[in-house]
Enzyme design. Structure first.
Site: not given
Length: 726
Positions: A194-196, A198-199
């Site tokens: 999820m972090y990747a 959003t980036k």
């Protein structure tokens, strides 16, 4: 430059500040006059988001001290990791002339005010919800902080044609299937977490805004940044803490012969890359650069360096690589070198040594602060930031609330009018809710259901009665000025000690007026004017009308809260021991009544272990899905066999505690924890709805506090809550 040649002014600063200055002077050579002039000509005033974060702190300090740039910082000081570390970074920045605001990037109007007031020319956006593994647990936080707030910032920046944006991306955008070394020339693969995601969304959104508004921007993909003042969730910091405390280090390994490798990049090298980007003029939409060391190291090498510098041997726990993690990160920095002049110089061996020097000194400072009476200078500074934010939001919030209240009141009047017309046309009788008379219950109170607190009217029964009559939602009030939307049953009422105090309840049928506190699993039985009791439906029991156990099973839909259900938690529950607390009970948290097994401890233990929501049980057969703070437990009996059985697990880590907003849970022992307010707040001895709350320190004017439903519950130091006119 040697340590002995450092200027005397550096050594007059706080120790932590001196350490950071040493690192900057040793590893960040001074710019030439021409280079400094070029930067100041482009970015004389810089806004740094996430300024109290790891990279934001180092960038803000470097811009202010090495380039004499005017730096304005904002940070939300969220609790993803220890807020005290962020507090200390911000305090250090204050000594460098950096103005930090306790604010959120999502507050677009405030960011706009800063850009206008300080004539901001460049924005470096480093604020984000960080962490790969945490994104699996809290994806919504990443969507809001990393995407929604980024869109808000893009809206602000694009409105100012002269503002240049540099924003942080991450090496995680390359995903698990990207070939190494990671090159900006290759298209991005699908994200692995999820972090990747959003980036990646940030990079695409920036391109979109650039195409539509001609907003100038550059994105920077960071690779495993480490160094002094680093994040506690990152490997260097986390491993160092565990080595010193004798805990095992979780070291992930891939399948087969593959080793876990990271392109560790020292923070001063990354800061140099950001500064170089501020000097760069983007030529097209969507430009990004890799900021890494371009020299992957196996993670076990980091552990060896930490062991050498700490003089201790690490206990390593080899674990399989989580699916969210990349096996190897490796930055191709060819373009960064050619275009930006980026040239990382600090090796992992050098960087770890510098990190440990800071880390050990900072730990001493923190321990010393804990042993010192009263708040530290850093805490006083942080209290000021928090007070400033509360004042700012209160001022803005009052205007918004008043407008919304006016619109809502009109909307409710329209709905009520249509409803009355409908009931009149269809000859539907409505319950009467006349409040011409009130019944006084001397020495009693009904905890909870507070509508508003009016300390100025304490003891003024006539005025309190008039206000309650005018407010449609009010059905009762206390002599000390608390108006209530409804009251509890006679069994729920509590005693008050002050002579003459008590509860005034409207003289009406509270059941018929639907102003009772009975749950959906019970029906209200009137006991006369202003009195009622709750009778549970068949198959339910107790004050909360929890279901009765039927054949040792419980349907999931009967449970109102979803607790941990993964295999790890199931294993921990079955391996944990029960600890007995004689004669006491923890109020609340009841979710199942095993009436047929009262006092059958072995059977209750078996049922609790086999029910995923169960964390404790009472000998009376009540199973609990949560426990209260230990000081809130109640004594129920002096019997040596009656009491509470609690699983010996860390309730704080399971997020089943009942701490108030703006606080965190701290384990005290078996089945016992405390709630610790965030820096700048204190636990209030006054309670709202039967619960404690965290309130600001040393705030004396202009505040009203609201519960989770948005209802004002009390003013501070005599300030009254705002009551909309009827």
């Amino acid at each position: 430059m040697g340590l002995t040649s450092l200027s005397t002014s550096i050594w007059r600063r706080p120790i932590a500040s001196r350490l950071c200055s040493i690192v900057v002077l040793l590893l960040c050579p001074g710019m030439t006059a021409a280079e400094t002039s070029a930067l100041r000509g482009r970015c004389t005033n810089v806004l740094v988001t996430g300024a109290a974060g790891f990279i934001g702190f180092h960038l803000s300090r470097t811009l202010a001290t090495r380039y004499n740039v005017s730096v304005i910082g904002i940070d939300s000081f969220n609790d993803y990791y220890d807020v005290t570390l962020k507090r200390d970074r911000a305090f250090e920045l204050s000594s460098d002339g950096v103005r930090v605001y306790h604010a959120d990037v999502c507050d677009g109007s405030f960011v706009t005010e800063l850009v206008k007031e300080f004539d901001i020319k460049c924005v470096v956006h480093l604020a984000a919800q960080a962490g790969v593994r945490y994104s699996v647990k809290q994806p919504q936080s990443y969507a809001v902080n990393n995407v929604d707030c980024f869109v808000t910032l893009l809206d602000v920046v694009s409105a100012f044609k002269s503002v240049y944006l540099v924003y942080a991306s991450t090496s995680s955008v390359y995903g698990p299937f990207s070939p190494v070394p990671f090159s900006i020339a290759r298209p991005l693969e699908r994200p692995g977490n999820m972090y990747a995601m959003t980036k990646q969304a940030n990079e695409r959104l920036a391109i979109l805004y650039c195409n539509i508004t001609e907003m100038r921007h550059v994105g920077l993909r960071f690779f495993t940044v480490y160094g002094p003042w680093g994040r506690p969730d990152m490997a260097a910091y986390k491993f160092a803490e565990k080595i010193l405390s004798g805990e095992e280090i979780p070291l992930f390994h891939a399948s087969g012969s593959q080793t876990l490798e990271r392109d560790f990049t020292y923070v001063s090298d990354v800061v140099d890359g950001i500064v170089a980007t501020l000097n760069y003029k983007p030529s097209w939409c969507g430009e990004v650069f890799n900021l890494g060391h371009s020299r992957p190291e196996i993670v076990s090498q980091l552990v060896e360096f930490l062991e050498e510098d700490l003089g201790l041997k690490a206990a390593v726990n080899d674990l399989p690589l989580p699916p969210t993690e990349l096996i190897r990160t490796y930055a191709d920095i060819t373009v960064s070198k050619e275009v930006l002049g980026y040239n990382p110089t600090v090796s992992l061996r050098q960087g770890v040594k510098l990190f440990i020097d800071w880390f050990l000194e900072y730990r001493k400072l923190r321990l010393a602060e804990m042993e010192t009476a009263g708040p530290s200078q850093a805490q006083k500074y942080f209290n000021g930031l928090l007070e400033e934010r509360l004042l700012r939001e209160s001022s803005k919030g009052n205007e918004v609330v008043q407008t919304k209240n006016k619109e809502l009141k009109q909307h409710l009047k329209d709905i009520r009018q249509r409803f009355l017309e409908y009931t009149d046309e269809n000859k539907i009788s409505l319950p009467t809710a006349s409040k011409t008379e009130f019944i006084f219950h001397e020495g009693k109170d009904s905890p909870g259901y507070d509508l508003v607190k009016l300390p100025a009217l304490k003891g003024n029964i006539g005025m309190l009665m008039k206000v309650c009559q005018e407010l449609e939602r009010c059905s009762a009030f206390t002599t000390d000025g608390i108006l209530k939307t409804r009251v509890g049953s006679m069994a729920e009422m509590t005693d008050v000690t002050s002579s003459g105090d008590g509860l005034y309840v409207a003289d009406m049928d509270l059941c018929a007026a639907d102003l009772h506190s009975c749950s959906k699993h019970a029906h209200c039985v009137s006991q006369g004017p202003g009195k009622f009791n709750c009778v549970c439906h068949d198959g339910r029991w107790g004050e909360n009308c929890v279901p009765r156990l039927v054949e040792d099973s419980l349907a999931d839909e009967e449970v109102t809260e979803d607790k941990e259900s993964d295999e790890e938690w199931a294993s921990e529950r079955h391996n944990a021991k029960f600890v007995f607390f004689q004669g006491v009970d923890s109020p609340g948290g009841d979710f199942l009544f095993a009436e047929q097994y009262q006092d059958d401890i072995d059977a209750l233990k078996r049922i609790c272990r086999n029910t995923k929501h169960c964390l404790a049980f009472h000998t009376n057969g009540v199973l609990k899905s949560s426990v209260r703070w230990g000081t809130e437990w109640i004594v129920k009996s002096g019997s040596s066999v009656e009491g509470l059985y609690v699983l010996d697990v860390d309730y704080c880590s399971l997020d089943v505690d009942e701490c108030p907003d703006y606080s965190h849970c701290r384990r005290l022992g078996v089945g016992n924890y405390s709630c610790v307010c965030e820096p700048g707040l204190v636990m209030s001895t006054r309670e709202s709805a039967g619960r404690k709350s965290c309130l600001p320190v040393e705030i004396s004017t202009g505040f009203s506090f609201f519960n989770k439903q948005g209802i004002c519950i009390q003013g501070v130091d005599g300030e009254e809550c705002h009551i909309p006119e009827e």
